[in-house]
Write a protein that holds these residues in place. Structure first.
Motif, PDB file in Angstrom:
ATOM      1  N   ARG A  83       0.844  -1.197   0.000  1.00  0.00           N
ATOM      2  CA  ARG A  83       0.000   0.000   0.000  1.00  0.00           C
ATOM      3  C   ARG A  83       0.879   1.247   0.000  1.00  0.00           C
ATOM      4  O   ARG A  83       1.894   1.283   0.700  1.00  0.00           O
ATOM      5  N   VAL A  84       0.461   2.231  -0.789  1.00  0.00           N
ATOM      6  CA  VAL A  84       1.267   3.440  -0.960  1.00  0.00           C
ATOM      7  C   VAL A  84       0.435   4.670  -0.613  1.00  0.00           C
ATOM      8  O   VAL A  84      -0.700   4.817  -1.078  1.00  0.00           O
ATOM      9  N   LEU A  85       1.006   5.537   0.204  1.00  0.00           N
ATOM     10  CA  LEU A  85       0.424   6.851   0.491  1.00  0.00           C
ATOM     11  C   LEU A  85       1.358   7.889  -0.076  1.00  0.00           C
ATOM     12  O   LEU A  85       2.568   7.861   0.187  1.00  0.00           O
ATOM     13  N   CYS A 118       3.171  10.239   7.172  1.00  0.00           N
ATOM     14  CA  CYS A 118       3.936   9.088   6.673  1.00  0.00           C
ATOM     15  C   CYS A 118       4.753   8.435   7.789  1.00  0.00           C
ATOM     16  O   CYS A 118       4.771   7.206   7.934  1.00  0.00           O
ATOM     17  N   GLY A 119       5.428   9.248   8.583  1.00  0.00           N
ATOM     18  CA  GLY A 119       6.201   8.687   9.689  1.00  0.00           C
ATOM     19  C   GLY A 119       5.328   8.033  10.738  1.00  0.00           C
ATOM     20  O   GLY A 119       5.669   6.983  11.295  1.00  0.00           O
ATOM     21  N   GLN A 120       4.176   8.642  11.011  1.00  0.00           N
ATOM     22  CA  GLN A 120       3.263   8.077  12.008  1.00  0.00           C
ATOM     23  C   GLN A 120       2.692   6.740  11.537  1.00  0.00           C
ATOM     24  O   GLN A 120       2.544   5.806  12.330  1.00  0.00           O
ATOM     25  N   LEU A 121       2.369   6.631  10.244  1.00  0.00           N
ATOM     26  CA  LEU A 121       1.854   5.369   9.726  1.00  0.00           C
ATOM     27  C   LEU A 121       2.931   4.281   9.752  1.00  0.00           C
ATOM     28  O   LEU A 121       2.638   3.109  10.030  1.00  0.00           O
ATOM     29  N   ALA A 122       4.165   4.657   9.455  1.00  0.00           N
ATOM     30  CA  ALA A 122       5.264   3.693   9.552  1.00  0.00           C
ATOM     31  C   ALA A 122       5.429   3.213  10.994  1.00  0.00           C
ATOM     32  O   ALA A 122       5.639   2.025  11.262  1.00  0.00           O
ATOM     33  N   LEU A 123       5.326   4.152  11.932  1.00  0.00           N
ATOM     34  CA  LEU A 123       5.413   3.787  13.345  1.00  0.00           C
ATOM     35  C   LEU A 123       4.262   2.867  13.747  1.00  0.00           C
ATOM     36  O   LEU A 123       4.465   1.889  14.477  1.00  0.00           O
ATOM     37  N   GLN A 124       3.055   3.162  13.271  1.00  0.00           N
ATOM     38  CA  GLN A 124       1.925   2.296  13.584  1.00  0.00           C
ATOM     39  C   GLN A 124       2.156   0.873  13.072  1.00  0.00           C
ATOM     40  O   GLN A 124       1.838  -0.102  13.755  1.00  0.00           O
ATOM     41  N   ASN A 131       3.033  -6.280  18.212  1.00  0.00           N
ATOM     42  CA  ASN A 131       1.810  -6.603  18.964  1.00  0.00           C
ATOM     43  C   ASN A 131       1.381  -5.460  19.869  1.00  0.00           C
ATOM     44  O   ASN A 131       0.916  -5.679  20.990  1.00  0.00           O
ATOM     45  N   GLN A 132       1.539  -4.236  19.370  1.00  0.00           N
ATOM     46  CA  GLN A 132       1.109  -3.035  20.077  1.00  0.00           C
ATOM     47  C   GLN A 132       0.314  -2.167  19.106  1.00  0.00           C
ATOM     48  O   GLN A 132       0.215  -2.475  17.918  1.00  0.00           O
ATOM     49  N   PHE A 133      -0.247  -1.078  19.603  1.00  0.00           N
ATOM     50  CA  PHE A 133      -0.962  -0.166  18.724  1.00  0.00           C
ATOM     51  C   PHE A 133      -0.878   1.252  19.272  1.00  0.00           C
ATOM     52  O   PHE A 133      -0.818   1.470  20.482  1.00  0.00           O
ATOM     53  N   LEU A 134      -0.855   2.213  18.349  1.00  0.00           N
ATOM     54  CA  LEU A 134      -0.715   3.624  18.702  1.00  0.00           C
ATOM     55  C   LEU A 134      -2.088   4.271  18.758  1.00  0.00           C
ATOM     56  O   LEU A 134      -2.927   4.050  17.880  1.00  0.00           O
ATOM     57  N   VAL A 135      -2.338   5.060  19.807  1.00  0.00           N
ATOM     58  CA  VAL A 135      -3.608   5.774  19.909  1.00  0.00           C
ATOM     59  C   VAL A 135      -3.357   7.263  20.115  1.00  0.00           C
ATOM     60  O   VAL A 135      -2.360   7.671  20.720  1.00  0.00           O
ATOM     61  N   HIS A 136      -4.284   8.056  19.590  1.00  0.00           N
ATOM     62  CA  HIS A 136      -4.258   9.506  19.798  1.00  0.00           C
ATOM     63  C   HIS A 136      -4.925   9.774  21.141  1.00  0.00           C
ATOM     64  O   HIS A 136      -6.144   9.840  21.236  1.00  0.00           O
ATOM     65  N   ALA A 137      -4.123   9.879  22.175  1.00  0.00           N
ATOM     66  CA  ALA A 137      -4.640  10.056  23.532  1.00  0.00           C
ATOM     67  C   ALA A 137      -3.533  10.617  24.400  1.00  0.00           C
ATOM     68  O   ALA A 137      -2.345  10.465  24.111  1.00  0.00           O
ATOM     69  N   ALA A 138      -3.937  11.271  25.486  1.00  0.00           N
ATOM     70  CA  ALA A 138      -2.986  11.729  26.498  1.00  0.00           C
ATOM     71  C   ALA A 138      -2.808  10.622  27.537  1.00  0.00           C
ATOM     72  O   ALA A 138      -3.718   9.817  27.760  1.00  0.00           O
ATOM     73  N   GLY A 139      -1.646  10.597  28.169  1.00  0.00           N
ATOM     74  CA  GLY A 139      -1.383   9.623  29.219  1.00  0.00           C
ATOM     75  C   GLY A 139      -0.709  10.270  30.406  1.00  0.00           C
ATOM     76  O   GLY A 139       0.267  11.025  30.238  1.00  0.00           O
ATOM     77  N   LEU A 140      -1.240  10.003  31.611  1.00  0.00           N
ATOM     78  CA  LEU A 140      -0.653  10.549  32.833  1.00  0.00           C
ATOM     79  C   LEU A 140      -0.591   9.460  33.888  1.00  0.00           C
ATOM     80  O   LEU A 140      -1.523   8.664  34.033  1.00  0.00           O
ATOM     81  N   THR A 141       0.511   9.427  34.628  1.00  0.00           N
ATOM     82  CA  THR A 141       0.666   8.405  35.649  1.00  0.00           C
ATOM     83  C   THR A 141       0.019   8.858  36.953  1.00  0.00           C
ATOM     84  O   THR A 141       0.066  10.035  37.330  1.00  0.00           O
ATOM     85  N   LEU A 142      -0.554   7.875  37.642  1.00  0.00           N
ATOM     86  CA  LEU A 142      -1.210   8.091  38.924  1.00  0.00           C
ATOM     87  C   LEU A 142      -0.225   7.824  40.057  1.00  0.00           C
ATOM     88  O   LEU A 142       0.861   7.264  39.837  1.00  0.00           O
ATOM     89  N   PRO A 143      -0.568   8.177  41.285  1.00  0.00           N
ATOM     90  CA  PRO A 143       0.351   7.944  42.406  1.00  0.00           C
ATOM     91  C   PRO A 143       0.737   6.481  42.599  1.00  0.00           C
ATOM     92  O   PRO A 143       1.806   6.195  43.130  1.00  0.00           O
ATOM     93  N   ASP A 144      -0.119   5.541  42.158  1.00  0.00           N
ATOM     94  CA  ASP A 144       0.214   4.122  42.324  1.00  0.00           C
ATOM     95  C   ASP A 144       1.040   3.570  41.168  1.00  0.00           C
ATOM     96  O   ASP A 144       1.316   2.371  41.110  1.00  0.00           O
TER      97      ASP A 144
END
Length: 331
Positions: A83-85, A118-124, A131-144
């Protein structure tokens, strides 16, 4: 040719190019963190070259043809090799159908585009091979030590809320991109921290951000805050997989105070899918269907909440921790 390796937290991505600058542009996605040798099994390979990007052959039926936000006109088609973009005369990406390999060709002077679609699709593709996947989301760690994932529609205020939560004592993983896995007993995620683009309204709502801004205001009324300056004020987390504690659907509230309350998981999944899963003229590709399945597994596995940001977002950390029954920030 030179090669550098990027850590996918359990797997490696190999990037090959004839000049270091091409690898370095891609490396901005990882905040420049590359290694001369892999530290984990190789999952995927990306080759970047400078030259004339591929163009869609005449008579080819495109899978997609039209604009992509902030990048202009593009065409996406199925070729013999994969597939080509392509963004005509600017950059093209080929994702192999038979090997765990991708190729980017970028026109001289357009190297900044390597870090975009293009770089983001290559990373995906690389994360999928691991066996992972990229999501458009924020991430913050909790005290635990666990991580909260925050999904939000465009304009919902993810960056503002991320900064407010970090100032409230949570650790910053990313305000925009999180790599997730549902392969283990519990879903995990790790972030790709980068400089934040802060809107003028955000700086007004969070006065402590104002002294950290660098550069001029952009046409979108934004300025940058670098990770280096943020580290002097909030906790910027090292890159590492963490168990996902909950998912949050972010929206804005007209009230002065913020709220956090349970929400239907179907609503979170619908928003996450709309923001992350792509379709084409001939339907949803197999890889995107797999992404939807993994998103469904993630949302099913953890609690889901609606995080409604009030006009004074400084209370966001308090209401989030209260909803999760975490009484205080642990020093």
């Amino acid at each position: 040719m030179i090669q550098k390796f990027f850590d996918l937290q359990g797997a490696s991505l190999r990037v090959t190019a004839i000049t270091p600058v091409l690898v370095d542009f891609f490396g901005r996605i990882f905040a420049g963190r590359s290694r001369p040798l892999p530290t984990a099994p190789l999952a995927y390979g990306l080759t970047i070259s400078s030259g004339e990007p591929l163009t869609m052959p005449a008579g080819t039926e495109p899978l997609y043809q039209g604009p992509i936000l902030d990048e202009g006109e593009a065409c996406f088609w199925q070729a013999t090799e994969g597939r080509v973009l392509s963004f005509p005369d600017v950059i093209s990406l080929t994702l192999s159908d038979t090997a765990r390999e991708a190729t980017i060709i970028v026109a001289p002077g357009a190297e900044e585009r390597i870090v975009m679609t293009c770089g983001q699709l290559a990373l995906q593709a690389a994360l999928s091979a691991a066996n992972q996947f990229l999501v458009h989301a924020a991430g913050l760690t909790l005290p635990d030590g666990r991580v909260a994932l925050i999904f939000g529609r465009s304009g919902a205020g993810k960056t503002t809320s991320t900064l407010a939560l970090a100032a409230g004592g949570l650790g910053l993983c990313s305000d925009d991109a999180m790599a997730c896995s549902v392969a283990g007993e519990r879903p995990t995620a790790w972030g790709m921290p980068r400089s934040l683009k802060v809107h003028r309204h955000t700086a007004q709502m969070l006065p402590w951000v104002e002294p950290l801004l660098v550069g001029d205001w952009s046409a979108e009324d934004e300025r940058q805050v670098t990770l280096a300056s943020l580290r002097n004020t909030v906790t910027v987390e090292p890159i590492a997989p963490r168990e996902i504690a909950a998912v949050f659907l972010l929206d804005r509230s007209d009230a002065a105070t913020s709220r956090c309350e349970p929400v239907a998981k179907a609503e979170v999944l619908a928003l996450a899918a709309a923001d992350n899963v792509r379709s084409t003229r001939v339907g949803v590709p197999a890889g995107e269907r797999e992404l939807f399945r993994r998103l469904g597994e993630l949302v099913r596995a953890v609690p889901a909440y609606r995080l409604s940001a009030g006009s004074r977002p400084t209370d966001l950390a308090t209401v989030m921790l209260a909803a999760l029954n975490i009484e205080k920030i642990v020093a």
